[in-house]
Design a protein around this motif. Sequence first.
Motif, PDB file in Angstrom:
ATOM      1  N   PRO A 116     -39.548  13.707 -20.524  1.00 11.48           N
ATOM      2  CA  PRO A 116     -39.570  13.586 -19.279  1.00 11.48           C
ATOM      3  C   PRO A 116     -40.761  13.323 -18.712  1.00 11.48           C
ATOM      4  O   PRO A 116     -41.636  14.399 -18.724  1.00 11.48           O
ATOM      5  N   GLY A 117     -41.187  12.049 -18.180  1.00  9.91           N
ATOM      6  CA  GLY A 117     -42.722  12.584 -17.110  1.00  9.91           C
ATOM      7  C   GLY A 117     -42.340  12.049 -15.649  1.00  9.91           C
ATOM      8  O   GLY A 117     -41.436  11.795 -15.330  1.00  9.91           O
ATOM      9  N   HIS A 121     -43.237  23.743 -19.066  1.00  5.28           N
ATOM     10  CA  HIS A 121     -41.604  23.256 -18.884  1.00  5.28           C
ATOM     11  C   HIS A 121     -41.648  22.512 -18.240  1.00  5.28           C
ATOM     12  O   HIS A 121     -40.096  22.375 -17.839  1.00  5.28           O
ATOM     13  N   MET A 122     -42.243  22.159 -17.199  1.00  6.07           N
ATOM     14  CA  MET A 122     -42.276  20.539 -16.169  1.00  6.07           C
ATOM     15  C   MET A 122     -41.431  19.778 -16.897  1.00  6.07           C
ATOM     16  O   MET A 122     -40.362  19.052 -16.607  1.00  6.07           O
ATOM     17  N   PRO A 123     -41.569  19.086 -17.861  1.00  9.77           N
ATOM     18  CA  PRO A 123     -40.822  17.950 -18.693  1.00  9.77           C
ATOM     19  C   PRO A 123     -39.400  17.902 -18.583  1.00  9.77           C
ATOM     20  O   PRO A 123     -38.516  17.550 -17.794  1.00  9.77           O
ATOM     21  N   ARG A 124     -38.477  19.036 -19.402  1.00  6.94           N
ATOM     22  CA  ARG A 124     -37.267  19.635 -19.499  1.00  6.94           C
ATOM     23  C   ARG A 124     -37.193  19.877 -17.876  1.00  6.94           C
ATOM     24  O   ARG A 124     -36.018  19.913 -17.896  1.00  6.94           O
ATOM     25  N   ALA A 125     -37.933  20.545 -17.328  1.00  9.29           N
ATOM     26  CA  ALA A 125     -37.197  21.188 -15.846  1.00  9.29           C
ATOM     27  C   ALA A 125     -36.473  19.686 -15.420  1.00  9.29           C
ATOM     28  O   ALA A 125     -35.614  19.740 -15.132  1.00  9.29           O
ATOM     29  N   PRO A 131     -49.849  18.777 -24.478  1.00  7.42           N
ATOM     30  CA  PRO A 131     -49.561  17.830 -24.410  1.00  7.42           C
ATOM     31  C   PRO A 131     -47.907  17.936 -23.370  1.00  7.42           C
ATOM     32  O   PRO A 131     -47.596  17.339 -22.436  1.00  7.42           O
ATOM     33  N   LEU A 132     -47.666  18.834 -23.200  1.00 10.17           N
ATOM     34  CA  LEU A 132     -46.597  19.720 -22.076  1.00 10.17           C
ATOM     35  C   LEU A 132     -46.961  19.751 -20.993  1.00 10.17           C
ATOM     36  O   LEU A 132     -46.673  19.362 -19.670  1.00 10.17           O
ATOM     37  N   ALA A 172     -42.658  17.283  -9.018  1.00 12.74           N
ATOM     38  CA  ALA A 172     -43.062  17.865  -9.767  1.00 12.74           C
ATOM     39  C   ALA A 172     -44.700  19.042  -8.834  1.00 12.74           C
ATOM     40  O   ALA A 172     -45.233  18.549  -8.520  1.00 12.74           O
ATOM     41  N   PHE A 173     -44.520  20.424  -9.384  1.00 14.36           N
ATOM     42  CA  PHE A 173     -45.364  21.320  -8.625  1.00 14.36           C
ATOM     43  C   PHE A 173     -45.424  22.299  -9.986  1.00 14.36           C
ATOM     44  O   PHE A 173     -45.303  23.204  -9.467  1.00 14.36           O
ATOM     45  N   PRO A 174     -46.518  21.895 -10.849  1.00 18.18           N
ATOM     46  CA  PRO A 174     -46.783  22.761 -12.347  1.00 18.18           C
ATOM     47  C   PRO A 174     -47.208  24.151 -11.763  1.00 18.18           C
ATOM     48  O   PRO A 174     -48.681  23.407 -11.035  1.00 18.18           O
TER      49      PRO A 174
END
Length: 276
Positions: free
Chosen positions: A265-266, A197-201, A68-69, A214-216
């Motif tokens: 966060p989305g 880590h992208m949602p928290r960042a 989900p992350l 976002a560039f995951p």
Amino acid sequence: MNAVFFPLSKVVYFVITPSNFFIFAVLAGLLLLAVTRLRRTGFGLTIIGGLGLALGGLSPLSEAVLLPLEQRFPAYPPDGPAPAGIIVLGGGIEAGLSEARDQIVVNDAAERPIYLADLARRFPTARLVFSGGSGFIRGGIAEADILSRQADVIGVPRTRLILENRSRNTQENAAFSASLVQPKPGERWLLVTSAWHMPRAVGCFRQAGFTVDAFPVDYRTRGWSDLTRFNGFASDGLFQLDLAVKEWIGLVVYRWSGYTPDWLPGPEDPAGSASR
């Protein structure tokens, strides 16, 4: 607040990391069985710890917690518009080893500095920010300082780098980067960090008033099909589980602390995109 938050987070995470917790449960259970009359409690702790290690290590449990992350933000399209700037978060460079060996030493999040080099080549006019201080409680050299010394090794022109070397966690990455570059309204900035880590960042950057796309990178799963796969090595599954649980705990703690505006966060900023 961060003066207490940073060392406390290190201690708490050590104790509640799933692999550590399960090992402690087994050891405590064996101790109770050996030296006390609490045999039922000891037996229960031993079983809980053993099952936790087995399920966390071999089953798809770690993927179920991590997916989900990683699936929260889509990959940045290859033909996406050129950004005004690119921010890459630290975490992929082993600063202590790099300093000791006088060369860049990366870890399992090495995609972060790798994509810094790739995006620098793809977008030659974009501003390049690397945000990474020391992850040690007591001092230590910053990742940004290592990158400054070794930029030529990964093909990034040192003259293009804007280095933020004070941050110790994600909230500070966002706050210090925003203060450093002072983005203008309407500018497009890419944020490069691990997909998990992208949602928290992104939440931290939004809370700092810094709108980013976002560039995951640094994916640990293939996709939802991983829910049908079992791990060949228990160490792999436990490593993934530790990583995922830490990140979920981080999301909760950051929301409680006011570092992010949402629990998860989305892609869409719930406050709107008026800042862009």
